[in-house]
Design a protein around this motif. Structure first.
Motif, PDB file in Angstrom:
ATOM      1  N   GLY A   1       0.817  -1.199   0.000  1.00 34.15           N
ATOM      2  CA  GLY A   1       0.000   0.000   0.000  1.00 34.15           C
ATOM      3  C   GLY A   1       0.853   1.251   0.000  1.00 34.15           C
ATOM      4  O   GLY A   1       2.094   1.178  -0.051  1.00 34.15           O
ATOM      5  N   VAL A   2       0.170   2.376   0.073  1.00 36.26           N
ATOM      6  CA  VAL A   2       0.818   3.681   0.040  1.00 36.26           C
ATOM      7  C   VAL A   2       0.210   4.551   1.135  1.00 36.26           C
ATOM      8  O   VAL A   2      -1.003   4.527   1.361  1.00 36.26           O
ATOM      9  N   ALA A   3       1.058   5.320   1.806  1.00 37.30           N
ATOM     10  CA  ALA A   3       0.598   6.325   2.763  1.00 37.30           C
ATOM     11  C   ALA A   3       1.614   7.455   2.807  1.00 37.30           C
ATOM     12  O   ALA A   3       2.819   7.209   2.854  1.00 37.30           O
ATOM     13  N   ASN A   4       1.124   8.665   2.749  1.00 32.82           N
ATOM     14  CA  ASN A   4       1.953   9.860   2.881  1.00 32.82           C
ATOM     15  C   ASN A   4       3.154   9.842   1.933  1.00 32.82           C
ATOM     16  O   ASN A   4       4.264  10.210   2.308  1.00 32.82           O
ATOM     17  N   GLY A   5       2.927   9.359   0.728  1.00 36.07           N
ATOM     18  CA  GLY A   5       3.979   9.343  -0.281  1.00 36.07           C
ATOM     19  C   GLY A   5       5.019   8.259  -0.092  1.00 36.07           C
ATOM     20  O   GLY A   5       6.090   8.308  -0.696  1.00 36.07           O
ATOM     21  N   THR A   6       4.716   7.249   0.725  1.00 32.40           N
ATOM     22  CA  THR A   6       5.647   6.167   1.018  1.00 32.40           C
ATOM     23  C   THR A   6       5.005   4.829   0.652  1.00 32.40           C
ATOM     24  O   THR A   6       3.855   4.571   1.005  1.00 32.40           O
ATOM     25  N   TYR A   7       5.770   3.992  -0.043  1.00 31.69           N
ATOM     26  CA  TYR A   7       5.313   2.636  -0.326  1.00 31.69           C
ATOM     27  C   TYR A   7       5.540   1.769   0.902  1.00 31.69           C
ATOM     28  O   TYR A   7       6.552   1.914   1.593  1.00 31.69           O
ATOM     29  N   MET A   8       4.606   0.825   1.152  1.00 30.99           N
ATOM     30  CA  MET A   8       4.737  -0.122   2.252  1.00 30.99           C
ATOM     31  C   MET A   8       4.362  -1.509   1.764  1.00 30.99           C
ATOM     32  O   MET A   8       3.346  -1.673   1.078  1.00 30.99           O
ATOM     33  N   PHE A   9       5.193  -2.492   2.131  1.00 32.36           N
ATOM     34  CA  PHE A   9       4.937  -3.869   1.749  1.00 32.36           C
ATOM     35  C   PHE A   9       5.104  -4.764   2.964  1.00 32.36           C
ATOM     36  O   PHE A   9       6.078  -4.638   3.699  1.00 32.36           O
ATOM     37  N   ALA A  10       4.156  -5.669   3.176  1.00 33.18           N
ATOM     38  CA  ALA A  10       4.215  -6.631   4.270  1.00 33.18           C
ATOM     39  C   ALA A  10       4.437  -8.019   3.664  1.00 33.18           C
ATOM     40  O   ALA A  10       3.611  -8.496   2.881  1.00 33.18           O
ATOM     41  N   LEU A  11       5.557  -8.628   4.042  1.00 36.43           N
ATOM     42  CA  LEU A  11       5.928  -9.944   3.525  1.00 36.43           C
ATOM     43  C   LEU A  11       5.901 -10.978   4.643  1.00 36.43           C
ATOM     44  O   LEU A  11       6.079 -10.633   5.810  1.00 36.43           O
ATOM     45  N   PRO A  12       5.758 -12.243   4.286  1.00 37.45           N
ATOM     46  CA  PRO A  12       5.856 -13.295   5.294  1.00 37.45           C
ATOM     47  C   PRO A  12       7.230 -13.295   5.961  1.00 37.45           C
ATOM     48  O   PRO A  12       8.189 -12.705   5.443  1.00 37.45           O
ATOM     49  N   GLY A  13       7.334 -14.001   7.080  1.00 37.13           N
ATOM     50  CA  GLY A  13       8.541 -13.975   7.888  1.00 37.13           C
ATOM     51  C   GLY A  13       9.619 -14.963   7.518  1.00 37.13           C
ATOM     52  O   GLY A  13      10.593 -15.082   8.243  1.00 37.13           O
ATOM     53  N   SER A  14       9.496 -15.655   6.410  1.00 37.46           N
ATOM     54  CA  SER A  14      10.550 -16.602   6.042  1.00 37.46           C
ATOM     55  C   SER A  14      11.536 -15.959   5.073  1.00 37.46           C
ATOM     56  O   SER A  14      11.148 -15.147   4.226  1.00 37.46           O
ATOM     57  N   PRO A  15      12.813 -16.315   5.186  1.00 41.73           N
ATOM     58  CA  PRO A  15      13.793 -15.788   4.229  1.00 41.73           C
ATOM     59  C   PRO A  15      13.424 -16.117   2.777  1.00 41.73           C
ATOM     60  O   PRO A  15      13.614 -15.297   1.885  1.00 41.73           O
ATOM     61  N   GLY A  16      12.875 -17.304   2.551  1.00 43.03           N
ATOM     62  CA  GLY A  16      12.482 -17.684   1.192  1.00 43.03           C
ATOM     63  C   GLY A  16      11.401 -16.776   0.628  1.00 43.03           C
ATOM     64  O   GLY A  16      11.458 -16.373  -0.541  1.00 43.03           O
TER      65      GLY A  16
END
Length: 180
Positions: A128-143
């Protein structure tokens, strides 16, 4: 088909990395290490790095702080995207988003299907985007971090990527805040 336009300059972006975990510290943060190695290897700058517990309000507060910080263009979090009761990273992200990048989760699922089959349905990766910043939530595994970076983010965070990319519209993400 996507390509890299070698006639355009590479533009590094400043990326903050957040690991969400109740049990890890920096010495055990293989997912965060994976993201840092990849973003720096691609020529981007690590703007900040933190580890927080799975607490929705604390995660959202950190996301908001980075979105308010002019030295951060992108936030990538790892961890807390699953289905258990303590997995609240997606909700924290959505508490902050102005706009969700719906296709990010879809494309991540497609990439994951090729690696882990139907287990990909258990991830709730989001962007998503907020205040001109991209944000990404990824799973917790290195793979999963490797797959998200190598198959999606490395390309979309490269200004030279065609036919389009996230970097070229970065200056316009907060234009609605500037309207009179």
């Amino acid at each position: 088909m996507s390509t890299i336009d070698e006639d355009k300059p590479f533009i590094p972006v400043r990326i903050a990395v957040l690991t969400v975990s109740d049990s890890r510290d920096l010495s055990q943060d293989r997912s965060g290490d994976t993201l840092v190695a990849r973003l720096e290897g691609a020529g981007h700058q690590l703007a900040d790095r933190k580890i927080l517990r799975d607490e929705r309000s604390e995660i959202a507060a950190q996301l908001r702080a980075w979105c308010a910080d002019d030295s951060v263009d992108v936030v990538i979090s790892t961890g807390g995207t699953g289905l258990t009761g303590r997995d609240v990273t997606v909700e924290a992200h959505r508490d902050v988003y102005e706009k969700e990048i719906d296709a990010f989760g879809t494309v991540f699922t497609i990439v994951s299907m090729g690696k882990i089959g139907t287990s990909a349905v258990q991830s709730r990766a989001t962007g998503g985007v907020a205040n001109g910043t991209y944000m990404f939530a990824l799973p917790g595994s290195p793979g999963a971090c490797k797959d998200a970076w190598d198959e999606i983010l490395e390309k979309q965070l490269d200004y030279r990527h065609r036919p389009c990319n996230f970097v070229e519209i970065l200056p316009r993400l907060d234009e609605h805040h500037r309207r009179k």
